[in-house]
Scaffold this active site. Structure first.
Site, PDB file in Angstrom:
ATOM      1  N   THR A 174     -35.024 -14.675  11.996  1.00  0.00           N
ATOM      2  CA  THR A 174     -35.439 -13.464  12.396  1.00  0.00           C
ATOM      3  C   THR A 174     -35.737 -13.416  13.901  1.00  0.00           C
ATOM      4  O   THR A 174     -35.471 -12.581  14.510  1.00  0.00           O
ATOM      5  CB  THR A 174     -36.826 -13.072  11.499  1.00  0.00           C
TER       6      THR A 174
ATOM      7  N   ALA B 188     -38.474 -14.625  15.527  1.00  0.00           N
ATOM      8  CA  ALA B 188     -39.871 -14.223  15.770  1.00  0.00           C
ATOM      9  C   ALA B 188     -40.387 -15.439  16.627  1.00  0.00           C
ATOM     10  O   ALA B 188     -40.345 -16.562  15.781  1.00  0.00           O
ATOM     11  CB  ALA B 188     -40.844 -13.880  14.770  1.00  0.00           C
TER      12      ALA B 188
ATOM     13  N   HIS C 144     -41.017 -21.930   6.500  1.00  0.00           N
ATOM     14  CA  HIS C 144     -41.743 -22.341   7.662  1.00  0.00           C
ATOM     15  C   HIS C 144     -42.325 -24.014   7.355  1.00  0.00           C
ATOM     16  O   HIS C 144     -43.419 -24.229   7.702  1.00  0.00           O
ATOM     17  CB  HIS C 144     -42.864 -21.660   8.084  1.00  0.00           C
TER      18      HIS C 144
HETATM   19  P1  FAD Z   1     -32.531 -26.226  10.780  1.00  0.00           P
HETATM   20  O1  FAD Z   1     -32.238 -25.006  11.498  1.00  0.00           O
HETATM   21  O2  FAD Z   1     -32.851 -26.074   9.460  1.00  0.00           O
HETATM   22  O3  FAD Z   1     -31.207 -27.044  10.874  1.00  0.00           O
HETATM   23  C1  FAD Z   1     -31.118 -28.396  10.236  1.00  0.00           C
HETATM   24  C2  FAD Z   1     -29.709 -28.725   9.979  1.00  0.00           C
HETATM   25  O4  FAD Z   1     -29.621 -30.203   9.717  1.00  0.00           O
HETATM   26  C3  FAD Z   1     -28.771 -27.897   9.419  1.00  0.00           C
HETATM   27  O5  FAD Z   1     -27.621 -27.393   9.856  1.00  0.00           O
HETATM   28  C4  FAD Z   1     -28.190 -28.956   8.087  1.00  0.00           C
HETATM   29  O6  FAD Z   1     -27.029 -28.728   7.616  1.00  0.00           O
HETATM   30  C5  FAD Z   1     -28.522 -30.124   8.940  1.00  0.00           C
HETATM   31  N1  FAD Z   1     -28.606 -31.493   8.213  1.00  0.00           N
HETATM   32  C6  FAD Z   1     -29.416 -31.827   7.155  1.00  0.00           C
HETATM   33  N2  FAD Z   1     -29.310 -32.881   6.470  1.00  0.00           N
HETATM   34  C7  FAD Z   1     -28.234 -33.561   7.320  1.00  0.00           C
HETATM   35  C8  FAD Z   1     -27.571 -34.678   7.146  1.00  0.00           C
HETATM   36  N3  FAD Z   1     -27.913 -35.676   6.405  1.00  0.00           N
HETATM   37  N4  FAD Z   1     -26.343 -35.006   8.032  1.00  0.00           N
HETATM   38  C9  FAD Z   1     -26.144 -33.919   8.824  1.00  0.00           C
HETATM   39  N5  FAD Z   1     -26.605 -32.695   8.971  1.00  0.00           N
HETATM   40  C10 FAD Z   1     -27.832 -32.485   8.222  1.00  0.00           C
HETATM   41  N6  FAD Z   1     -38.433 -19.405  12.399  1.00  0.00           N
HETATM   42  C11 FAD Z   1     -39.137 -18.804  13.361  1.00  0.00           C
HETATM   43  O7  FAD Z   1     -39.903 -19.285  13.929  1.00  0.00           O
HETATM   44  N7  FAD Z   1     -39.301 -17.303  13.575  1.00  0.00           N
HETATM   45  C12 FAD Z   1     -38.538 -16.587  12.505  1.00  0.00           C
HETATM   46  O8  FAD Z   1     -38.644 -15.276  12.876  1.00  0.00           O
HETATM   47  C13 FAD Z   1     -37.901 -17.197  11.325  1.00  0.00           C
HETATM   48  N8  FAD Z   1     -37.151 -16.181  10.483  1.00  0.00           N
HETATM   49  C14 FAD Z   1     -36.415 -17.062   9.703  1.00  0.00           C
HETATM   50  C15 FAD Z   1     -35.625 -16.015   8.869  1.00  0.00           C
HETATM   51  C16 FAD Z   1     -34.726 -16.757   7.946  1.00  0.00           C
HETATM   52  C17 FAD Z   1     -33.799 -15.800   7.065  1.00  0.00           C
HETATM   53  C18 FAD Z   1     -34.543 -18.249   7.843  1.00  0.00           C
HETATM   54  C19 FAD Z   1     -33.493 -18.711   6.973  1.00  0.00           C
HETATM   55  C20 FAD Z   1     -35.417 -18.787   8.735  1.00  0.00           C
HETATM   56  C21 FAD Z   1     -35.956 -18.599   9.559  1.00  0.00           C
HETATM   57  N9  FAD Z   1     -37.116 -19.080  10.455  1.00  0.00           N
HETATM   58  C22 FAD Z   1     -37.808 -18.506  11.503  1.00  0.00           C
HETATM   59  C23 FAD Z   1     -36.899 -20.681  10.156  1.00  0.00           C
HETATM   60  C24 FAD Z   1     -36.285 -21.281  11.382  1.00  0.00           C
HETATM   61  O9  FAD Z   1     -34.934 -20.912  11.150  1.00  0.00           O
HETATM   62  C25 FAD Z   1     -36.247 -22.650  11.463  1.00  0.00           C
HETATM   63  O10 FAD Z   1     -37.804 -22.980  11.643  1.00  0.00           O
HETATM   64  C26 FAD Z   1     -35.751 -23.590  12.486  1.00  0.00           C
HETATM   65  O11 FAD Z   1     -34.195 -23.166  12.118  1.00  0.00           O
HETATM   66  C27 FAD Z   1     -35.600 -25.063  12.215  1.00  0.00           C
HETATM   67  O12 FAD Z   1     -34.850 -25.742  13.227  1.00  0.00           O
HETATM   68  P2  FAD Z   1     -34.522 -27.300  12.842  1.00  0.00           P
HETATM   69  O13 FAD Z   1     -33.371 -27.524  14.141  1.00  0.00           O
HETATM   70  O14 FAD Z   1     -35.504 -28.030  12.803  1.00  0.00           O
HETATM   71  O15 FAD Z   1     -33.716 -27.014  11.538  1.00  0.00           O
END
Ligand code: FAD
Length: 495
Positions: A105, A107, A423
């Site tokens: 989203t 936020a 989250h």
């Molecule tokens: P992710 O974005 O989860 O990415 C992790 C990646 O690692 C994935 O692409 C996955 O495929 C990859 N991966 C996992 N294991 C492996 C492996 N062994 N080898 C290779 N690749 C791997 N957060 C907010 O702060 N505000 C919001 O408004 C908000 N709204 C949201 C709405 C929705 C519908 C969703 C789904 C999430 C929302 N979030 C929100 C949460 C936010 O998207 C996450 O906090 C954020 O994306 C986390 O980032 P990240 O890089 O840690 O992990």
């Protein structure tokens, strides 16, 4: 995509969501020659890679991109699959280039009071948060013209602001969105975070490539074993530094699979209990607002589904994060033939900070595997008595806020199933010292290792109630500084 094209990189990042992409961008920008490999187990959905799916104009293509992100298992919210853990029934993951950052989203509230990390100096954290806002293109004014948003905020402010410091008052929600010159909105995915790095040959993005384990030589990370999930072919790439940014469930899983198992690994799992409530602006308020603004229904700005248009910041005195959305239709059937004007139905979501305990945890097993062949997970998670009391307090607080805004549409506030906030955090959390209660230091370096970083909501050590991505991207900015120092010291040693 097939396996990585080279056998050695300066940096390998596992996981291409917002936090992994932040490491790529910061190292790319500040190290003129670094060769970087960004791996993701899921597919590349868009060109440029990592674009938010909301920006895909064709509904059919958008739905396909969401399905392609779900990976094996039962679907959760579009673009995610459910973890399938009864203790966290709504927890879900995305598996695609861009991670959840292609579906979120957007936020991006700043953490406040008890959400802040006591062992990182405020001035440093504020600088990281500012950089994170730049990387995510955060704007608090993209929806200033959303119908009735000012009226909703005025009503919330009257109730909640008198006791608050100026910087924690009711405000427009900062959102990761850019307003184009024609007024259209572009949602930030990881294409925005990567910037020029996403198209430069120094950065290779290998999709459908699973990080199977980090290769360790003693205490030093020296590479990653990669599997092409289409062909099952495997290879090992060498790296001077490795970042595991595979979300708060799969980051500890990969460390476990790599034999890196500090006592806090997978523990302190916390997700924010989420309470929802809906109200409707009273008709006389709607009419008076129209009279004052002189705007007609047709002249109003657009309502954006699922956007947190207004923000009630967390404070220690009001320990909930409020995300207030305005809808163009009622989520519940309304009596009679009430004509709902867009923006007059208001959904209030109050997020609570969970009571953190090491007993809430992911347990990994070496004797069973998940769909990707990595150690199977079992979740241990419960609400403590303190959590149950917090949830009751939040229900009361959201009902009061709702009453200040309008006429309730629900009988009472509703607690969503555990995991709904998406989250989840804390499972490789940072700490000021290595005392067994953390996995990494305040620069996200895994304790007692060299060349190994972790990233994601999993590094956040506090019980936040606000949406955590801005915070975890800020912590990735901090970690990237340390990683750049590491690369520089390795280069010096080679001379
Ligand atoms: P992710 O974005 O989860 O990415 C992790 C990646 O690692 C994935 O692409 C996955 O495929 C990859 N991966 C996992 N294991 C492996 C492996 N062994 N080898 C290779 N690749 C791997 N957060 C907010 O702060 N505000 C919001 O408004 C908000 N709204 C949201 C709405 C929705 C519908 C969703 C789904 C999430 C929302 N979030 C929100 C949460 C936010 O998207 C996450 O906090 C954020 O994306 C986390 O980032 P990240 O890089 O840690 O992990």
């Amino acid at each position: 995509m097939s396996l990585p094209s080279a056998t050695a990189y300066d940096l390998v990042v596992i996981g291409s969501g917002p936090t992994g992409s932040t490491y790529v961008r910061e190292v790319y920008d500040q190290h003129a020659t670094a060769r970087i490999l960004l791996l993701d187990a899921g597919p590349r959905l868009t060109d440029p890679p990592g674009t938010h799916v909301k920006n895909i104009p064709d509904p059919g293509q958008r739905a396909r991109a969401q399905r392609d992100s779900e990976g094996p298992g039962p679907a959760g919210r579009p673009g995610t699959r459910l973890l399938g853990a009864p203790e966290l029934p709504a927890a879900a993951l995305s598996t695609n280039v861009g991670g959840m950052g292609a579906h979120w989203t957007g936020a991006c509230p700043r953490p406040g009071d008890g959400e802040r990390i006591g062992f990182i100096p405020d001035a440093e954290m504020d600088a990281h948060l500012t950089r994170a806002e730049q990387l995510l293109h955060v704007d608090a004014h993209a929806f200033d013209h959303a119908p009735f948003a000012d009226e909703v905020r005025r009503r919330l402010s009257a109730l909640l602001d008198p006791a608050r410091p100026a910087h924690r008052r009711v405000a427009p929600m900062p959102l990761a969105v850019t307003t184009r010159s024609d007024g259209a909105h572009v949602w930030s995915g990881t294409d925005v975070v990567l910037g020029g790095a996403g198209a430069d040959e120094r950065v290779e993005i290998a999709d459908r490539c699973l990080g199977l384990r980090v290769v360790m030589d003693g205490d030093t990370a020296t590479g990653v074993v990669v599997r092409d999930v289409v062909t099952d072919e495997e290879t090992t790439v060498a790296a001077r530094a490795v970042v595991v940014a595979a979300d708060a469930l799969r980051t500890p899983q990969l460390l476990h699979a790599s034999g890196i198992r500090p006592p806090a690994l997978g523990r302190y799992l916390n997700d924010q209990p989420q309470i929802v409530y809906a109200v409707r602006l009273p008709d006389d308020v709607v009419a008076a607002h129209r009279a004052v603004t002189g705007r007609t229904r047709d002249e109003d700005g657009a309502i954006v589904p699922q956007s947190g248009v207004s923000w009630v910041p967390y404070t220690d005195a009001h320990p909930f994060h409020g995300q207030v959305m305005q809808l163009d239709a009622s989520p519940v059937p309304l009596a009679g033939d009430i004509d709902v004007e867009p923006g007059t139905v208001v959904g209030l979501g109050w997020f609570c900070a969970k009571d953190i305990t090491p007993d809430d945890r992911i347990e990994f097993t070496d004797t069973a595997a998940d769909a990707y062949g990595l150690p199977a997970m079992r979740i241990h998670y419960r609400y403590s008595d303190r959590d149950l009391a917090t949830i009751e307090q939040a229900k009361k607080a959201v009902a009061e806020a709702g009453a200040a805004v309008g006429i309730p549409l629900d009988d009472s506030p509703l607690l969503l199933p555990a995991g709904s906030s998406l989250h989840y955090q804390g499972t490789t959390r940072m700490g000021p010292v290595d005392d067994g209660t953390s996995v990494c230091d305040s620069h996200s370096r895994v304790w007692n290792t060299r060349g190994l970083w972790v990233a994601g909501n999993n590094v956040i050590p506090t019980a936040t109630a606000c949406n955590p991505t801005l915070t975890s991207v800020a912590l990735a900015v901090r970690g990237a500084h340390a990683l750049l120092d590491h690369l520089a010291s390795m280069a010096e040693r080679r001379i």
